[in-house]
Design a protein around this motif. Sequence first.
Motif, PDB file in Angstrom:
ATOM      1  N   GLN A  43      35.084  16.260  39.055  1.00 21.75           N
ATOM      2  CA  GLN A  43      34.800  17.522  39.735  1.00 21.75           C
ATOM      3  C   GLN A  43      34.040  18.473  38.809  1.00 21.75           C
ATOM      4  O   GLN A  43      33.109  19.160  39.233  1.00 21.75           O
ATOM      5  CB  GLN A  43      36.111  18.185  40.178  1.00 21.75           C
ATOM      6  N   LYS A  79      32.413  17.620  48.938  1.00 24.07           N
ATOM      7  CA  LYS A  79      33.843  17.581  49.230  1.00 24.07           C
ATOM      8  C   LYS A  79      34.664  17.842  47.969  1.00 24.07           C
ATOM      9  O   LYS A  79      35.650  18.602  48.000  1.00 24.07           O
ATOM     10  CB  LYS A  79      34.199  16.218  49.834  1.00 24.07           C
ATOM     11  N   ALA A 127      34.372  21.493  46.937  1.00 25.47           N
ATOM     12  CA  ALA A 127      35.174  22.318  47.841  1.00 25.47           C
ATOM     13  C   ALA A 127      36.651  22.218  47.481  1.00 25.47           C
ATOM     14  O   ALA A 127      37.392  23.215  47.509  1.00 25.47           O
ATOM     15  CB  ALA A 127      34.950  21.873  49.290  1.00 25.47           C
ATOM     16  N   LYS A 128      37.082  21.024  47.102  1.00 22.48           N
ATOM     17  CA  LYS A 128      38.474  20.814  46.683  1.00 22.48           C
ATOM     18  C   LYS A 128      38.752  21.599  45.397  1.00 22.48           C
ATOM     19  O   LYS A 128      39.832  22.179  45.229  1.00 22.48           O
ATOM     20  CB  LYS A 128      38.720  19.320  46.462  1.00 22.48           C
ATOM     21  N   GLU A 172      37.205  24.377  44.443  1.00 20.63           N
ATOM     22  CA  GLU A 172      37.254  25.792  44.801  1.00 20.63           C
ATOM     23  C   GLU A 172      38.593  26.146  45.438  1.00 20.63           C
ATOM     24  O   GLU A 172      39.159  27.226  45.177  1.00 20.63           O
ATOM     25  CB  GLU A 172      36.106  26.123  45.757  1.00 20.63           C
ATOM     26  N   LEU A 173      39.114  25.238  46.245  1.00 19.71           N
ATOM     27  CA  LEU A 173      40.410  25.465  46.875  1.00 19.71           C
ATOM     28  C   LEU A 173      41.510  25.553  45.825  1.00 19.71           C
ATOM     29  O   LEU A 173      42.398  26.418  45.887  1.00 19.71           O
ATOM     30  CB  LEU A 173      40.711  24.338  47.866  1.00 19.71           C
ATOM     31  N   GLU A 174      41.420  24.676  44.817  1.00 19.38           N
ATOM     32  CA  GLU A 174      42.419  24.671  43.757  1.00 19.38           C
ATOM     33  C   GLU A 174      42.343  25.945  42.908  1.00 19.38           C
ATOM     34  O   GLU A 174      43.365  26.504  42.514  1.00 19.38           O
ATOM     35  CB  GLU A 174      42.214  23.449  42.852  1.00 19.38           C
ATOM     36  N   GLY A 210      41.084  28.795  43.973  1.00 17.78           N
ATOM     37  CA  GLY A 210      41.264  29.977  44.809  1.00 17.78           C
ATOM     38  C   GLY A 210      40.077  30.913  44.759  1.00 17.78           C
ATOM     39  O   GLY A 210      40.200  32.108  45.043  1.00 17.78           O
ATOM     40  N   GLN A 211      38.901  30.366  44.413  1.00 19.92           N
ATOM     41  CA  GLN A 211      37.688  31.169  44.297  1.00 19.92           C
ATOM     42  C   GLN A 211      36.488  30.357  44.762  1.00 19.92           C
ATOM     43  O   GLN A 211      36.436  29.144  44.546  1.00 19.92           O
ATOM     44  CB  GLN A 211      37.450  31.572  42.826  1.00 19.92           C
ATOM     45  N   SER A 212      35.535  31.035  45.378  1.00 19.95           N
ATOM     46  CA  SER A 212      34.264  30.379  45.690  1.00 19.95           C
ATOM     47  C   SER A 212      33.421  30.369  44.423  1.00 19.95           C
ATOM     48  O   SER A 212      33.284  31.382  43.740  1.00 19.95           O
ATOM     49  CB  SER A 212      33.520  31.139  46.800  1.00 19.95           C
TER      50      SER A 212
END
Length: 289
Positions: free
Chosen positions: A5, A34, A37-38, A40-42, A44-46
């Motif tokens: 990642q 994908k 995006a994972k 960023e989810l982890e 908590g920020q774009s």
Amino acid sequence: MELQQLRYFAAVARLGNFTRAAEACHVSQPTLSKLIAKLELELGQSLFHRGGRIATLTDAGRAFQERTEHALRLLDEARESVRTAGKKMRFTVSAIPTVAPYLLPAALTRFVAAHPSARVEVKEYTTEESLKQLTEGHLDAAVLALPVRDEHLSTKTLFTEELFLALPAAHRLADSSKIRLKDLADESFVILHEAHCLSGQAAAFCARHALGPLVTAQLHQLGTVLELVRLGHGVSFVPEMATRHEKRTDVVFRSIAGEKPTRTLAIAWSQLRFRSPLFNDFVKCLEPV
């Protein structure tokens, strides 16, 4: 958070485009998107502003990029160190100009004798440039004077040395074994340019003792400073290691009475750069014998 990642994120940050980054990483664009995006989810920020074909870093993305690049470089260097263990290795070091010609030759001679297969690269930089090269990952180490104010760098103190007053052999104070600061109140000083840390150390010492020397020149080479001292254009402060190497008889070096001006030398390295097995051995070669 996976290593892949981080590599995908670094590629997009560098290329500014998800499709080109996927091609560079030899992966499909949906897979790369994908995994980012994972990530960023982890977090908590774009990390990216996605607009059309261009991907630009958000503020969070820029902050994350710096650490990611350092982490990836560290991992690559660790892998290279393992791969080349026992084989020819490279060590890159810099020193400030008022140290390089006096300390490095003997240290490098000892180091190369102990590691004949090592490739040593030596640079001569001012303190500011040394710090820049360290943080950008271009140096294994730098020999410079303290203090070093950079949260990404670590230092190990080597030793402290006195700064001696250099003056012409015919100067009125030349026969004095030690010089009082009040004797210098009306003296002109020839000093190194402010880009060199020695200039700042001498100025700080003078300021602490309410001595405001009249500066007649600011130069980049210590040899030029001593030549102007010889010609009577002023006096100067010179590090002890330089006095031991100077063979001229037309310039004399004298100690200051009372509190003496000093500088403390250290070796600095990046906390985010892998330290090769050669590092500790090189530090030992720099320490006084």
